[in-house]
Design an enzyme around this catalytic site. Structure first.
Site: not given
Length: 456
Positions: A301, A312, A326
């Site tokens: 999560s 990224d 998740k």
């Protein structure tokens, strides 16, 4: 006559349900009405027929309210592992848990087949100290066979008064099932702590993303700079077995280390309110110093949001295992008579558009889950399950309570006080243990190599 009354109640229930679930935040945004769908009435006819047979022929007499609640629960829980129907007593317990008025074990759990799986133990809780590990399967809770109950019932059995004990029968790959007896405690979590491993190399452990965690992390980095007597050359952020927490906290922590325009994470769902984007903010508290993020299959999560954002934005090297996956958003909605609905409403995506759901974050450098200690000293861990393995898990959909025992959040002052209470000798003990940790050992090697490379 009774049969006709039951049919009438079903129709009334169906119509009231249309009104109940047609809130502006959900149905109106799509202009959807079940009354426009022929398949709705076909399904309602089938439901009515089944309901009627149960009322007339089931071995025991079941009241209408129980049947309706069972039907609603099945409707919601059949969607995915994280959507659920909360009865008034469950709503009350959710409120109590956020206030810290319950005793628990300190684990984040999910379903795996007919059993309950440990997604991750929370640092320094009864479950953690009892040796439970990510991937463990809970076969029995006391004398109750877990295959005969659902996830929420399992949570209820494991909660209880602080000081009381519960026996769990645990299944773990490659060894026979075993029983652990755990004493319940009020669950409190020190969300973050930091150490100086070597000159210039900081170590930051984030156990869970709570409201004050970003503030605590910023203070920890400041303390490490002070101990180092200069800026840190590099940092290890340890997110292993971190089950997640608050979205806002994960965004704030990501923004502590990202100093370029863009986004941290975005969500996509079927309604306009589910489509959100969270921008980066200028300012990097490390001034561009290299970062290694450690993850494993117990990282879920909010942990995946942070790792995905740093990856990224090319701000960190991710090392370890593929994370849990998740990547879905749950919204809490109040219903009539004190009932509640926790419904999955969106998926999380990393800045580059990668879905987290059922895929997780792939490491830049994969590490096997081994130990630097001998086999006699420490048994290696086999993490065997991820979000995609959970019953009814959402697909990734590229372009993307797990249930947890809610911990009592410490204030920033309490967290920092707990840090100050660790003596220098204790710090060194922790450092020695960390340097025997294979993941940390390899992360230090990578950071040292980067330092040499930058000099050349």
């Amino acid at each position: 006559m009774n049969h006709l009354k039951s049919i009438s109640k079903i129709l009334c229930f169906a119509l009231s349900s249309l009104l109940l679930f047609s809130s502006p935040s959900i149905a109106d945004e799509d202009n959807y009405s079940p009354l426009d769908s022929p398949s709705f009435f076909e399904g309602l006819n089938t439901f009515t027929a089944v309901f009627s047979q149960i009322k007339q022929m089931y071995v025991d007499e079941i009241d209408d309210e129980t049947l309706f609640n069972n039907a609603i629960r099945g409707l919601i829980e059949g969607l995915d592992p994280h959507s659920s129907y909360l009865e008034p007593v469950d709503q009350s317990k959710v409120s109590e848990s956020t206030m810290g008025k319950f005793g628990g074990l300190g684990i984040v759990i999910g379903t795996k087949g007919d059993y309950i799986e440990v997604v991750s133990p929370i640092d320094d809780t009864p479950a953690y100290r009892a040796g439970l590990k990510a991937g463990d399967i809970i076969l029995q809770i006391g004398d109750q066979n877990v295959s005969q109950i659902n996830l929420e019932e399992g949570v209820k059995l494991m909660r209880g008064a602080p000081g009381t004990t519960i026996k769990l029968t645990i299944g773990r790959p490659d060894i026979a099932p075993f029983v652990v007896e755990i004493t319940r405690e009020i669950i409190t979590v020190t969300s973050a702590k930091g150490l100086l491993l070597e000159d210039g190399i900081g170590y930051l452990r984030i156990a869970q993303f709570q409201r004050p965690t970003a503030e605590v992390v910023e203070k920890i980095i400041g303390d490490l700079v002070e101990k180092n007597e200069s800026d840190l050359d590099s940092l290890i952020i340890d997110l292993r077995n971190n089950p997640g927490g608050l979205l806002d906290s994960s965004i704030d922590i990501s923004n502590l280390f990202i100093d370029e325009p863009g986004i941290v994470v975005y969500t996509e769902g079927r309604t306009p309110s589910s489509n959100m984007s969270f921008p980066t903010k200028p300012g990097d508290i490390l001034n561009g110093a290299p970062i290694v993020v450690l993850m494993n299959v117990g990282s879920a999560s909010a942990s995946e949001i942070v790792a995905g954002a740093l990856q990224d934005h090319k701000r960190a090297i991710i090392m370890g295992e593929e994370s849990f996956g998740k990547g879905s958003v749950q919204s809490m909605m109040g219903l009539q008579d004190g009932y509640g609905l926790k419904l999955t409403t969106a998926r999380y995506f990393t800045p580059s558009g990668r879905s987290i759901q059922a895929k997780g974050i792939s490491p830049d450098i994969a590490l096997d889950n081994i130990s630097l200690k001998s086999e006699d000293e420490e048994e290696s861990i086999d993490f065997s399950s991820q979000e995609k393995d959970l019953k009814n898990s959402l697909s990734a959909q590229d372009e993307e309570e797990t249930t947890s025992e809610d911990p009592t959040e410490l204030t920033p002052e309490e967290i920092l006080k707990s840090q100050d209470e660790i003596t220098d000798a204790r710090d060194q003990e922790y450092v020695d243990l960390l340097m025997e940790d294979y993941y940390v050992h390899e992360a230090v090697n990578v950071l040292k190599a980067l330092k040499i490379y930058k000099k050349n």
